[in-house]
Design an enzyme around this catalytic site. Sequence first.
Site, mmCIF file in Angstrom:
data_model
loop_
_atom_site.group_PDB
_atom_site.id
_atom_site.type_symbol
_atom_site.label_atom_id
_atom_site.label_comp_id
_atom_site.label_asym_id
_atom_site.label_seq_id
_atom_site.Cartn_x
_atom_site.Cartn_y
_atom_site.Cartn_z
ATOM 1 N N ASP A 1 45.560 20.289 59.617
ATOM 2 C CA ASP A 1 44.505 21.199 60.066
ATOM 3 C C ASP A 1 43.530 21.459 58.922
ATOM 4 O OD1 ASP A 1 43.138 22.883 61.734
ATOM 5 O OD2 ASP A 1 44.525 24.567 61.532
ATOM 6 N N GLY A 2 42.280 21.722 59.289
ATOM 7 C CA GLY A 2 41.285 22.124 58.292
ATOM 8 C C GLY A 2 40.215 21.086 58.008
ATOM 9 N N GLY B 1 37.624 20.365 59.830
ATOM 10 C CA GLY B 1 36.321 20.942 60.168
ATOM 11 C C GLY B 1 35.837 21.881 59.067
ATOM 12 N N HIS C 1 37.065 14.631 59.352
ATOM 13 C CA HIS C 1 38.133 13.803 59.917
ATOM 14 C C HIS C 1 38.267 12.498 59.120
ATOM 15 C CE1 HIS C 1 38.552 16.660 63.051
ATOM 16 N NE2 HIS C 1 37.429 16.357 63.670
ATOM 17 N N LEU D 1 60.253 3.636 56.382
ATOM 18 C CA LEU D 1 59.871 4.956 56.901
ATOM 19 C C LEU D 1 59.380 4.781 58.328
ATOM 20 C CD1 LEU D 1 58.869 8.000 56.594
ATOM 21 C CD2 LEU D 1 56.725 7.051 55.752
ATOM 22 N N ARG E 1 50.753 28.988 62.922
ATOM 23 C CA ARG E 1 50.950 28.761 64.357
ATOM 24 C C ARG E 1 51.597 27.408 64.586
ATOM 25 N NH1 ARG E 1 45.592 30.716 64.779
ATOM 26 N NH2 ARG E 1 44.697 28.641 64.605
ATOM 27 N N SER F 1 50.932 25.822 67.641
ATOM 28 C CA SER F 1 49.865 25.140 68.387
ATOM 29 C C SER F 1 50.369 24.075 69.364
ATOM 30 C CB SER F 1 48.841 24.532 67.429
ATOM 31 O OG SER F 1 48.223 25.532 66.670
ATOM 32 N N GLU G 1 62.368 24.355 59.372
ATOM 33 C CA GLU G 1 61.827 25.264 58.361
ATOM 34 C C GLU G 1 60.311 25.099 58.364
ATOM 35 O OE1 GLU G 1 63.553 27.397 56.515
ATOM 36 O OE2 GLU G 1 65.421 26.760 57.460
#
Length: 251
Positions: A29-30, A32, A46, A140, A203, A205, A216
């Site tokens: 997130d973040g 924007g 992005h 992975l 959150r 979301s 956690e």
Amino acid sequence: MSGEKSGVTATLETVRQGEVPTHVAVIMDGNGRWARQRGLPRWEGHRAGMAAVRETIEGAAEAGVAHLTMYAFSDENWFRPPVEVEALMLLLEEYVRSQREALVRHGIRVTVFGDRLRLPEEARQAIRELEASTEGGTALEVHLAISYGARAELAGVAQALAQRCLEGELAPEEINAELFEAELLTSDWPDPDLLIRTSGEQRISNFLLWQLAYAELFVTDVLWPDFTREHLYGALVDYRRRERRFGLVKA
Ligand code: FPP
């Protein structure tokens, strides 16, 4: 829950001195806000976020994490302005095409989950190619949530179980957590041990609502495009301090 402006960091050496969680999930997130702080259009945030995706995947592989799940596009994201949705779809395709070779070389297997039928055909094609060419990766497993929402996933599970009941294969009273779990989009992987969320929002979301039951939580104020492998290592080291009880009392 942790919250750090500049972000907790650690070195790979420190990470390697102890256990790491098997499965790490990330809400990126973040993007924007990162763009707005620089007077740039949102899609530039992005694009910058793609570098952090690469960085986190490489860091997780180096640290010995087995599963990394990343929330790339939620089902609510479809309601963003069309120009932003289009930019995200193009970035997704670009990411897949530009990273495929490096992912294969590093032994990283990528799978995508979510409602991919809503994606443009070009994006679906790119995803199919990526999944097929990384299929043999064992270093992975990266799981990208694209066009994903947990409530829709859970409704899908309810539908599948109801259908099995209608067909007489299952009685309603036989439905339990195990049968429910087997119908989730993520049923092939263990639940996340650690959820990292960037940009300070505390959150979930609509992300992996069932699967995160005992995870956690680690929230950092770092905006996603600024997130580095050292920030990931910081979260992994912080996780070690947590006492996981799964609803039980301490031994
Ligand atoms: C949240 O930032 C981020 C997204 C909605 C998209 C995440 C996508 C990428 C990092 C690039 C592509 C990813 C892959 C895996 C190819 P936001 O726009 O909600 O930021 P804001 O809350 O600051 O507005």
